[in-house]
Design a protein around this motif. Structure first.
Motif, PDB file in Angstrom:
ATOM      1  N   ARG A 139       0.848  -1.191   0.000  1.00  0.00           N
ATOM      2  CA  ARG A 139       0.000   0.000   0.000  1.00  0.00           C
ATOM      3  C   ARG A 139       0.887   1.247   0.000  1.00  0.00           C
ATOM      4  NH1 ARG A 139      -4.999   2.272   2.454  1.00  0.00           N
ATOM      5  NH2 ARG A 139      -4.293   3.727   4.035  1.00  0.00           N
ATOM      6  N   LYS A 140       0.543   2.213  -0.815  1.00  0.00           N
ATOM      7  CA  LYS A 140       1.274   3.462  -1.007  1.00  0.00           C
ATOM      8  C   LYS A 140       2.670   3.240  -1.592  1.00  0.00           C
ATOM      9  CE  LYS A 140      -0.878   6.309  -0.365  1.00  0.00           C
ATOM     10  NZ  LYS A 140      -2.006   6.605  -1.308  1.00  0.00           N
ATOM     11  N   GLY A 141       2.839   2.110  -2.202  1.00  0.00           N
ATOM     12  CA  GLY A 141       4.146   1.802  -2.793  1.00  0.00           C
ATOM     13  C   GLY A 141       4.262   2.209  -4.251  1.00  0.00           C
ATOM     14  N   GLY A 142       3.200   2.772  -4.817  1.00  0.00           N
ATOM     15  CA  GLY A 142       3.237   3.103  -6.247  1.00  0.00           C
ATOM     16  C   GLY A 142       2.586   2.001  -7.080  1.00  0.00           C
ATOM     17  N   THR A 143       1.665   1.251  -6.445  1.00  0.00           N
ATOM     18  CA  THR A 143       1.033   0.110  -7.134  1.00  0.00           C
ATOM     19  C   THR A 143       0.142   0.572  -8.295  1.00  0.00           C
ATOM     20  OG1 THR A 143      -0.722   0.136  -5.475  1.00  0.00           O
ATOM     21  CG2 THR A 143       1.086  -1.396  -5.107  1.00  0.00           C
ATOM     22  N   ALA A 188      -3.549  -4.428  -0.298  1.00  0.00           N
ATOM     23  CA  ALA A 188      -3.798  -4.921   1.069  1.00  0.00           C
ATOM     24  C   ALA A 188      -3.436  -6.401   1.200  1.00  0.00           C
ATOM     25  CB  ALA A 188      -5.259  -4.703   1.441  1.00  0.00           C
ATOM     26  N   TYR A 189      -3.282  -7.113   0.094  1.00  0.00           N
ATOM     27  CA  TYR A 189      -2.955  -8.544   0.189  1.00  0.00           C
ATOM     28  C   TYR A 189      -1.646  -8.771   0.951  1.00  0.00           C
ATOM     29  CZ  TYR A 189      -6.443  -9.747  -3.467  1.00  0.00           C
ATOM     30  OH  TYR A 189      -7.587  -9.944  -4.194  1.00  0.00           O
ATOM     31  N   PHE A 190      -0.651  -7.909   0.693  1.00  0.00           N
ATOM     32  CA  PHE A 190       0.681  -8.175   1.252  1.00  0.00           C
ATOM     33  C   PHE A 190       0.666  -8.303   2.769  1.00  0.00           C
ATOM     34  CE2 PHE A 190       4.915  -6.583   2.750  1.00  0.00           C
ATOM     35  CZ  PHE A 190       5.638  -7.704   2.379  1.00  0.00           C
ATOM     36  N   THR A 191      -0.166  -7.513   3.438  1.00  0.00           N
ATOM     37  CA  THR A 191      -0.126  -7.484   4.900  1.00  0.00           C
ATOM     38  C   THR A 191      -1.259  -8.282   5.551  1.00  0.00           C
ATOM     39  OG1 THR A 191      -1.309  -5.382   4.799  1.00  0.00           O
ATOM     40  CG2 THR A 191       1.081  -5.276   5.019  1.00  0.00           C
ATOM     41  N   LEU A 195       3.813  -9.737  -7.821  1.00  0.00           N
ATOM     42  CA  LEU A 195       4.621  -8.525  -7.948  1.00  0.00           C
ATOM     43  C   LEU A 195       4.487  -7.731  -6.659  1.00  0.00           C
ATOM     44  CD1 LEU A 195       3.995  -6.919 -11.462  1.00  0.00           C
ATOM     45  CD2 LEU A 195       6.184  -7.517 -10.457  1.00  0.00           C
ATOM     46  N   LEU A 196       5.624  -7.349  -6.114  1.00  0.00           N
ATOM     47  CA  LEU A 196       5.617  -6.601  -4.859  1.00  0.00           C
ATOM     48  C   LEU A 196       6.476  -5.364  -5.047  1.00  0.00           C
ATOM     49  CD1 LEU A 196       5.096  -6.359  -1.786  1.00  0.00           C
ATOM     50  CD2 LEU A 196       7.111  -7.793  -1.426  1.00  0.00           C
ATOM     51  N   ILE A 197       5.866  -4.204  -4.964  1.00  0.00           N
ATOM     52  CA  ILE A 197       6.638  -2.976  -5.110  1.00  0.00           C
ATOM     53  C   ILE A 197       6.904  -2.415  -3.714  1.00  0.00           C
ATOM     54  CG2 ILE A 197       4.530  -1.629  -5.659  1.00  0.00           C
ATOM     55  CD1 ILE A 197       6.394   0.151  -7.392  1.00  0.00           C
ATOM     56  N   LEU A 198       8.165  -2.270  -3.394  1.00  0.00           N
ATOM     57  CA  LEU A 198       8.547  -1.802  -2.058  1.00  0.00           C
ATOM     58  C   LEU A 198       9.081  -0.377  -2.138  1.00  0.00           C
ATOM     59  CD1 LEU A 198      10.300  -4.941  -0.498  1.00  0.00           C
ATOM     60  CD2 LEU A 198       7.953  -4.151  -0.181  1.00  0.00           C
ATOM     61  N   LEU A 201       4.606   7.591   6.122  1.00  0.00           N
ATOM     62  CA  LEU A 201       4.154   8.988   6.030  1.00  0.00           C
ATOM     63  C   LEU A 201       3.066   9.132   4.964  1.00  0.00           C
ATOM     64  CD1 LEU A 201       7.573  10.865   6.370  1.00  0.00           C
ATOM     65  CD2 LEU A 201       5.805  10.554   8.115  1.00  0.00           C
ATOM     66  N   SER A 202       3.250   8.452   3.846  1.00  0.00           N
ATOM     67  CA  SER A 202       2.258   8.510   2.772  1.00  0.00           C
ATOM     68  C   SER A 202       0.943   7.880   3.233  1.00  0.00           C
ATOM     69  CB  SER A 202       2.817   7.773   1.547  1.00  0.00           C
ATOM     70  OG  SER A 202       1.833   7.603   0.581  1.00  0.00           O
ATOM     71  N   ASP A 203       1.042   6.779   3.941  1.00  0.00           N
ATOM     72  CA  ASP A 203      -0.125   6.055   4.468  1.00  0.00           C
ATOM     73  C   ASP A 203      -0.879   6.944   5.458  1.00  0.00           C
ATOM     74  OD1 ASP A 203      -1.843   4.005   5.214  1.00  0.00           O
ATOM     75  OD2 ASP A 203      -0.276   2.499   5.314  1.00  0.00           O
ATOM     76  N   TYR A 204      -0.121   7.531   6.392  1.00  0.00           N
ATOM     77  CA  TYR A 204      -0.733   8.409   7.391  1.00  0.00           C
ATOM     78  C   TYR A 204      -1.432   9.582   6.701  1.00  0.00           C
ATOM     79  CZ  TYR A 204      -1.330  11.990  10.918  1.00  0.00           C
ATOM     80  OH  TYR A 204      -1.875  12.964  11.712  1.00  0.00           O
ATOM     81  N   THR A 205      -0.744  10.160   5.693  1.00  0.00           N
ATOM     82  CA  THR A 205      -1.274  11.348   5.016  1.00  0.00           C
ATOM     83  C   THR A 205      -2.598  11.046   4.330  1.00  0.00           C
ATOM     84  OG1 THR A 205       0.994  12.060   4.660  1.00  0.00           O
ATOM     85  CG2 THR A 205      -0.685  13.205   3.394  1.00  0.00           C
TER      86      THR A 205
END
Ligand SMILES: Nc1ncnc2c1ncn2[C@@H]1O[C@H](COP(=O)(O)OS(=O)(=O)O)[C@@H](OP(=O)(O)O)[C@H]1O
Length: 227
Positions: A41-45, A100-103, A121-124, A132-136
């Motif tokens: 999430r918020k990784g640029g997916t 949301a699958y990853f977590t 595919l997992l973008i980290l 910070l992006s998630d919180y924002t």
């Protein structure tokens, strides 16, 4: 491949293979994804799936499907999942993204039950920037809905310690979540993409000036999809 333990069976369904069931007069059909973007999430997916969908060999689901992580969807079974997939030509690769699958700890087993050979595919992204992006995002959602929000300092730290119970922070504990996936999938099925490289500017171009991703999945980051 690490062996998955036996678990409760999948909900009633048709055969969990890649056999398409719904066809369209123009020759397209819906098929189970051969590739799932599992996070983060918020990784640029969104950018990643949009880039992939530029390629003629890729058919991407428009929306996040949340099949394996939401019980209300999972209970509907694989036929429902299939119905959420885009119409594709038989030689196209179908891809969906639900970060949301990853977590979600129950997801790796469920995907493995559907297709143990699927490509993930997992973008980290730098874990601190991701928090910070998630919180924002949550902050602005709450602000728009006139709901109360907590300052970031108060959620990141609890009783003088880093608050691992804070969901946005927990999602950045990549090592912890990765353990769940490696119980079911070998590392060769999980392709990790570096956010920094997706964000590095214009897509690479071939000698004729075309974007490499449009003219072929020549970019070595995505070659594994075709293997
Ligand atoms: N091209 C490209 N490359 C890399 N990153 C990009 C790109 N486009 C958008 N972004 C940034 O990705 C963040 C959103 O990530 P996701 O699409 O995974 O968000 S979500 O989980 O689906 O809500 C979000 O990060 P923040 O701006 O820091 O919140 C976007 O700005």
């Amino acid at each position: 491949r690490p062996m998955a333990d036996e678990g409760p069976p999948l909900p009633p369904t048709s055969s969990p293979t890649n056999n398409p069931t719904t066809s369209h007069p123009n020759g397209t059909l819906q098929q189970f994804p051969q590739i799932i973007i599992i996070g983060v999430r918020k990784g640029g997916t969104r950018a990643l799936i949009e880039m992939l969908s530029l390629h003629s060999a890729v058919a991407a689901a428009q929306n996040e499907v949340h099949f394996f992580d939401w019980e209300s969807h999972f209970e509907k079974g694989l036929p429902w999942y299939l119905s959420q997939m885009p119409y594709a030509f038989p030689d196209q690769l179908t891809v969906e993204k639900t970060p949301a699958y990853f977590t979600s700890s129950k997801v790796p087993k469920r995907i493995h039950q559907m297709n143990p050979d699927i490509k993930l595919l997992l973008i980290l992204r730098d874990p601190t920037e991701r928090v910070l992006s998630d919180y924002t995002q949550v902050f602005y959602n709450r602000l728009q809905k006139h709901k109360r929000y907590q300052p970031i300092e108060s959620v990141l730290v609890k009783d003088g310690e880093i608050n691992l119970g804070y969901k946005a922070l927990n999602r950045s504990l990549y090592y912890v979540h990765m353990q769940n996936w490696l119980k079911y999938f070998p590392l060769k099925n999980i392709h990790v993409v570096d956010w920094g490289r997706v964000d590095q500017g214009p897509l690479p171009r071939d000698e004729k000036g075309g974007e490499v991703l449009k003219t072929g999945i020549a970019d070595k980051r995505f070659k594994f999809l075709l293997q």
